[in-house]
Design an enzyme around this catalytic site. Structure first.
Site, PDB file in Angstrom:
ATOM      1  N   CYS A   1      -4.886  -3.551   3.333  1.00 23.71           N
ATOM      2  CA  CYS A   1      -4.560  -3.156   4.701  1.00 23.71           C
ATOM      3  C   CYS A   1      -5.710  -3.372   5.693  1.00 23.71           C
ATOM      4  CB  CYS A   1      -4.067  -1.722   4.715  1.00 23.71           C
ATOM      5  SG  CYS A   1      -3.022  -1.330   6.144  1.00 23.71           S
TER       6      CYS A   1
ATOM      7  N   LYS B   1     -10.041   1.721  -1.555  1.00 23.10           N
ATOM      8  CA  LYS B   1     -10.087   1.207  -0.192  1.00 23.10           C
ATOM      9  C   LYS B   1     -11.422   1.553   0.470  1.00 23.10           C
ATOM     10  CE  LYS B   1      -7.195   1.078   3.982  1.00 23.10           C
ATOM     11  NZ  LYS B   1      -5.981   1.641   4.599  1.00 23.10           N
TER      12      LYS B   1
ATOM     13  N   GLU C   1       0.858  -1.186   0.000  1.00 25.51           N
ATOM     14  CA  GLU C   1       0.000   0.000   0.000  1.00 25.51           C
ATOM     15  C   GLU C   1       0.898   1.241   0.000  1.00 25.51           C
ATOM     16  OE1 GLU C   1      -3.811   1.499   2.702  1.00 25.51           O
ATOM     17  OE2 GLU C   1      -2.100   0.538   3.678  1.00 25.51           O
TER      18      GLU C   1
END
Length: 288
Positions: free
Chosen positions: A162, A123, A40
């Site tokens: 993540c 995300k 990321e």
């Protein structure tokens, strides 16, 4: 499928990051990898927080590098980066509705193959936990957007990133869309117990979905490293330490199929995952 795990130390200097990413691409090509996974925020990172100041368009230098490298090497590349919010470009007027507020960027994972961007995931779960507030700097993706699953070699690869790892429904939705491997670029924040949580969560997502999990973290200040390759039975095949490193491994489609036959928990379940929709967002395109 041969995968190269690039646990990079990323800085706020985008030009320096290009050099590091180019080296990772060369190592992936050297071992004839099918897939290279970068962490990321691979285009630019600041442990104090990443926002619009690190954004690049999908026509910018970072994605252009990935396009060039994927075309030259034949490797599919997955990488996290920050891009501009919907309808905005670098230096654009945010408009009267946004002028009063600080502009927010989009945290995305791009998939690049054969010189083209073939997919991008925004995300969904922003990291508003453990004293951090990504939502102050970033706009969340739409949870009802189609899951991003791409075929690499003989395997279907689902993309998340993540903090998504803490939400089992994110992984299950990708598996429902056909994913046999979950790829998780991350900049997993350092802190007490955080590496253990990262390890446990990656193993849990693998076990409950009988899939492989490839969780690739950043190395360096404020982040944890410890990139993982976990098998569909939860066994840890690879775990890096906290320093920058690049390594490669093979993921066997037959092994995933065998584990799903031995442990048919996906077939035995009685619940489905239904996303909570938000305002729709337009697809990302490589334009200025």
């Amino acid at each position: 499928m041969r995968v190269t795990i690039a646990q990079l130390e990323v800085s706020a200097d985008h030009s320096a990051n290009v050099v590091v990413v180019r080296q990772a691409c060369a190592e992936a090509a050297l071992v004839s990898a099918d897939l290279l996974v970068l962490p990321e925020y691979a285009s630019g990172y600041d442990p104090r927080g990443v926002g619009i100041e690190h954004a690049e368009s999908l026509a910018g230098p970072f994605v252009q590098l990935l396009r060039e490298q994927s075309a030259e090497t034949g490797v599919t590349i997955v990488a996290g980066m920050v891009t501009f919010p919907e309808g905005a470009a670098h230096g654009a007027d945010p408009g009267p509705d946004r002028a009063a507020a600080a502009p927010r960027a989009s945290n995305i994972v791009v998939v690049v193959r054969g010189g083209e961007v073939v997919g991008a995931y925004r995300k969904v779960h922003l990291y508003d936990a453990f004293g951090h507030r990504e939502s102050d700097r970033l706009e969340p993706g739409d949870p009802a957007a189609p899951p991003l699953v791409v075929t690499v070699g003989d395997l279907a690869v689902g993309i998340m990133t993540c903090y998504d790892l803490r939400f089992p429904e994110s992984a299950r939705r990708l598996v429902d869309a056909g994913a046999q491997v979950l790829v998780v670029p991350a900049a997993w924040a350092a802190g007490p117990g955080k590496v253990d949580q990262w390890r446990v969560l990656a193993r849990a997502r693998a076990i409950e979905n009988t899939c492989a999990v490839l969780a690739v973290g950043q190395a360096g200040k404020g982040v944890s490293g410890h990139s993982l390759l976990v098998g569909p039975d939860g066994s840890v095949a690879i775990e890096l330490a906290d320093a920058a490193a690049v390594t490669s491994a093979d993921i066997d489609a037959a092994g995933i199929a065998a584990e799903r036959d031995r442990n048919p928990s996906l077939a035995n379940r009685r619940y489905t995952v239904v996303p909570v929709p938000t305002a729709p967002t337009a697809p990302l395109t490589p334009t200025d």
